[in-house]
Design an enzyme around this catalytic site. Structure first.
Site, PDB file in Angstrom:
ATOM      1  N   ASP A 123       0.822  -1.231   0.000  1.00 38.60           N
ATOM      2  CA  ASP A 123       0.000   0.000   0.000  1.00 38.60           C
ATOM      3  C   ASP A 123       0.847   1.268   0.000  1.00 38.60           C
ATOM      4  O   ASP A 123       0.537   2.227  -0.702  1.00 38.60           O
ATOM      5  CB  ASP A 123      -1.055   0.008   1.130  1.00 38.60           C
ATOM      6  CG  ASP A 123      -0.515  -0.045   2.540  1.00 38.60           C
ATOM      7  OD1 ASP A 123       0.688  -0.330   2.719  1.00 38.60           O
ATOM      8  OD2 ASP A 123      -1.310   0.208   3.479  1.00 38.60           O
ATOM      9  N   SER A 163     -14.101   3.230  28.154  1.00 43.81           N
ATOM     10  CA  SER A 163     -14.101   1.977  27.405  1.00 43.81           C
ATOM     11  C   SER A 163     -14.820   0.914  28.227  1.00 43.81           C
ATOM     12  O   SER A 163     -14.804   0.967  29.463  1.00 43.81           O
ATOM     13  CB  SER A 163     -12.650   1.586  27.148  1.00 43.81           C
ATOM     14  OG  SER A 163     -12.529   0.206  27.017  1.00 43.81           O
ATOM     15  N   GLY A 175      -3.470  -5.388  18.903  1.00 44.99           N
ATOM     16  CA  GLY A 175      -2.088  -5.793  18.612  1.00 44.99           C
ATOM     17  C   GLY A 175      -2.022  -7.101  17.838  1.00 44.99           C
ATOM     18  O   GLY A 175      -0.997  -7.759  17.800  1.00 44.99           O
ATOM     19  N   GLY A 200      -2.854  -7.379  14.565  1.00 50.56           N
ATOM     20  CA  GLY A 200      -2.701  -7.152  13.127  1.00 50.56           C
ATOM     21  C   GLY A 200      -4.025  -7.178  12.385  1.00 50.56           C
ATOM     22  O   GLY A 200      -4.065  -7.391  11.176  1.00 50.56           O
ATOM     23  N   LEU A 201      -5.135  -6.977  13.100  1.00 47.34           N
ATOM     24  CA  LEU A 201      -6.446  -6.949  12.431  1.00 47.34           C
ATOM     25  C   LEU A 201      -7.012  -5.527  12.401  1.00 47.34           C
ATOM     26  O   LEU A 201      -8.208  -5.319  12.234  1.00 47.34           O
ATOM     27  CB  LEU A 201      -7.424  -7.902  13.140  1.00 47.34           C
ATOM     28  CG  LEU A 201      -6.992  -9.371  13.156  1.00 47.34           C
ATOM     29  CD1 LEU A 201      -7.961 -10.211  13.990  1.00 47.34           C
ATOM     30  CD2 LEU A 201      -6.906  -9.945  11.744  1.00 47.34           C
ATOM     31  N   GLU A 217      -2.664   8.605  12.465  1.00 42.73           N
ATOM     32  CA  GLU A 217      -1.711   7.551  12.823  1.00 42.73           C
ATOM     33  C   GLU A 217      -0.283   7.955  12.415  1.00 42.73           C
ATOM     34  O   GLU A 217       0.671   7.753  13.147  1.00 42.73           O
ATOM     35  CB  GLU A 217      -2.132   6.235  12.158  1.00 42.73           C
ATOM     36  CG  GLU A 217      -1.318   5.074  12.632  1.00 42.73           C
ATOM     37  CD  GLU A 217      -2.146   3.830  12.925  1.00 42.73           C
ATOM     38  OE1 GLU A 217      -3.383   3.895  13.001  1.00 42.73           O
ATOM     39  OE2 GLU A 217      -1.520   2.779  13.086  1.00 42.73           O
ATOM     40  N   ASP A 257      -5.537  -0.095   5.911  1.00 45.58           N
ATOM     41  CA  ASP A 257      -6.367  -0.468   7.066  1.00 45.58           C
ATOM     42  C   ASP A 257      -7.523   0.510   7.243  1.00 45.58           C
ATOM     43  O   ASP A 257      -8.674   0.111   7.444  1.00 45.58           O
ATOM     44  CB  ASP A 257      -5.522  -0.488   8.343  1.00 45.58           C
ATOM     45  CG  ASP A 257      -4.357  -1.444   8.234  1.00 45.58           C
ATOM     46  OD1 ASP A 257      -4.341  -2.237   7.273  1.00 45.58           O
ATOM     47  OD2 ASP A 257      -3.465  -1.393   9.096  1.00 45.58           O
ATOM     48  N   TYR A 265       8.969  -2.012  10.226  1.00 41.57           N
ATOM     49  CA  TYR A 265       8.056  -1.458   9.222  1.00 41.57           C
ATOM     50  C   TYR A 265       8.673  -0.264   8.481  1.00 41.57           C
ATOM     51  O   TYR A 265       8.705  -0.225   7.248  1.00 41.57           O
ATOM     52  CB  TYR A 265       6.752  -1.053   9.910  1.00 41.57           C
ATOM     53  CG  TYR A 265       5.622  -0.706   8.972  1.00 41.57           C
ATOM     54  CD1 TYR A 265       4.783  -1.688   8.464  1.00 41.57           C
ATOM     55  CD2 TYR A 265       5.382   0.609   8.607  1.00 41.57           C
ATOM     56  CE1 TYR A 265       3.733  -1.372   7.624  1.00 41.57           C
ATOM     57  CE2 TYR A 265       4.331   0.937   7.759  1.00 41.57           C
ATOM     58  CZ  TYR A 265       3.516  -0.055   7.269  1.00 41.57           C
ATOM     59  OH  TYR A 265       2.473   0.263   6.432  1.00 41.57           O
TER      60      TYR A 265
END
Ligand code: GLA
Length: 389
Positions: free
Chosen positions: A38, A69, A123, A125-126, A162, A174, A224
């Protein structure tokens, strides 16, 4: 948790009466193929998940944002006048980052009370963070009276939050999937210009199974950014041969192969080979899916994992064990790491009659080899950002 219960909980936490409470949601994603492409303007093929973030919210008009939350004992509170102060919060920083970017883009943010309910593992990765960002952007704008919200804009604002507020240099995949996803579809997205197509996910007797290594991946501290810069270095060299190309995503695999000798550094060469071949696999895999050839689609997914493991070097032992064990089972077409890598999850296409065996056998082998449990989700696709009326 049902929306009615969430509203009750909201009233317990924030007080007031039930009028003017609104509910927003956004989803996590699983990427089927097109990994680490991407940020070089390439192709990706993610699907939004039914798991994600739900926000129960009420507008304020004093510029104050208060957030709680359902699974953490936390209150994050701040003012839109002071948005740089919340970067180091352990929880709430992503949301304040979104508010900051909304204001920088010229949108009104009048304030809100918001209760967050997350159904995605963090955490893993979804894209739990993208779901939070996009849902927050939608809630803050809607509560500030903005109408006809452009969901692609939500994705862009969330990515900026982000990148600039959190400091993670992620691509757009994402947030785009989280904002634009549609149940029973995957998104064929060209990241260079954000042109996209919703492709029906007709998987017949096959299910998407997500296997979580339960090894936390951390984008910021992982390799990354190093990979991004290796791609940029490779592209700079290739520009000699492709002066019109604006990004790696513009270079086809066959054209690249004619000029690969330009790159002498073996590491950069491996990285570029991955990115350009992965783009090629995405294009071919979508043709395969459109013509109903799931086996061929699966072959491209498997090749994607090998490339990520050997060329891009973003897999890890835990992910490889999950993939190897998955592929030993009859009824499994494909298995690959999904997301940034270095931990997180795999995605597998599994015949519905084999899912129980999959969970049992892969789970057992993983525990034996790694020493702790993996977690499995027979995943449902879902809708992206929306208000739940
Ligand atoms: C993370 C990033 C995405 C993308 C993937 C790898 O999920 O947030 O932008 O780069 O890694 O495909």
């Amino acid at each position: 948790m049902e929306t009615a219960n969430l509203k009750k909980l909201f009233l317990e936490k924030f007080g007031g009466n039930p009028e003017n409470i609104r509910v927003f949601s956004s989803s996590g994603r699983v990427n089927l193929i097109g990994e680490h492409t991407d940020y070089s303007g390439g192709y990706v093929f993610p699907a939004a998940l039914s798991m994600g973030t739900v926000i129960v919210a009420r507008a304020r008009n004093d510029g104050i944002i208060r957030m709680m939350s359902t699974d953490l004992d936390v209150l994050a509170e701040g003012s839109v006048k002071d948005l740089q102060s919340y970067k180091n919060l352990e929880w709430g920083n992503y949301q304040f980052g979104v508010a900051d970017e909304l204001i920088k883009a010229g949108y009104p943010v009048s304030g809100a009370d918001m209760l967050y309910h997350d159904t995605l593992p963090h955490g893993a990765g979804l894209s739990a963070s993208a779901a939070i960002e996009v849902a927050t952007a939608l809630a803050l704008l809607s509560l500030s009276g903005v109408k006809d919200i452009d969901k692609i804009e939500l994705a862009k604002i969330s990515q900026l939050a982000e990148n600039r507020y959190i400091g993670v240099n992620c691509g757009i995949m994402d947030q785009f999937a989280s904002a634009m996803g549609k149940k029973n579809h995957a998104i064929f997205l060209r990241c260079k210009d954000l042109s996209y197509k919703l492709v029906p996910l007709e998987l017949g007797d096959y299910k998407i199974v997500i296997s979580n290594t339960n090894k936390k991946h951390s984008l910021a501290s992982s390799k990354y950014n190093e990979r991004r810069s290796e791609c940029e270095q490779g592209f700079d060299i290739l520009k000699q041969a492709f002066p019109d190309a604006e990004c790696l995503g513009d270079i086809s695999y066959s054209d690249y192969k004619n000029h690969e000798s330009l790159i002498s550094n073996p590491i950069i060469k491996k990285r570029i080979e991955h990115v350009i071949s992965e783009n090629d696999r995405v294009l071919k895999s979508i043709d395969a899916l459109n013509s109903g050839n799931l086996d061929l689609f699966g072959k491209f997914m498997n090749a994607s994992h090998v490339s990520l493991r050997d060329l891009y070097e973003v897999s890890c032992h835990e992910l490889d064990v999950l993939v190897d064990e998955a592929l030993k089972i009859d009824g499994v077409i494909s298995s690959r790491m999904t997301g940034a890598g270095f931990g997180g999850c795999t995605v597998s296409l599994v015949h519905k009659a084999a899912t129980d065996l999959f969970v049992k056998n892969v789970g057992k082998a993983y525990k034996e080899k790694i020493g702790y449990d993996a977690t499995f989700y027979i995943s449902e696709t879902g809708d992206g950002a929306k208000e739940i009326i």
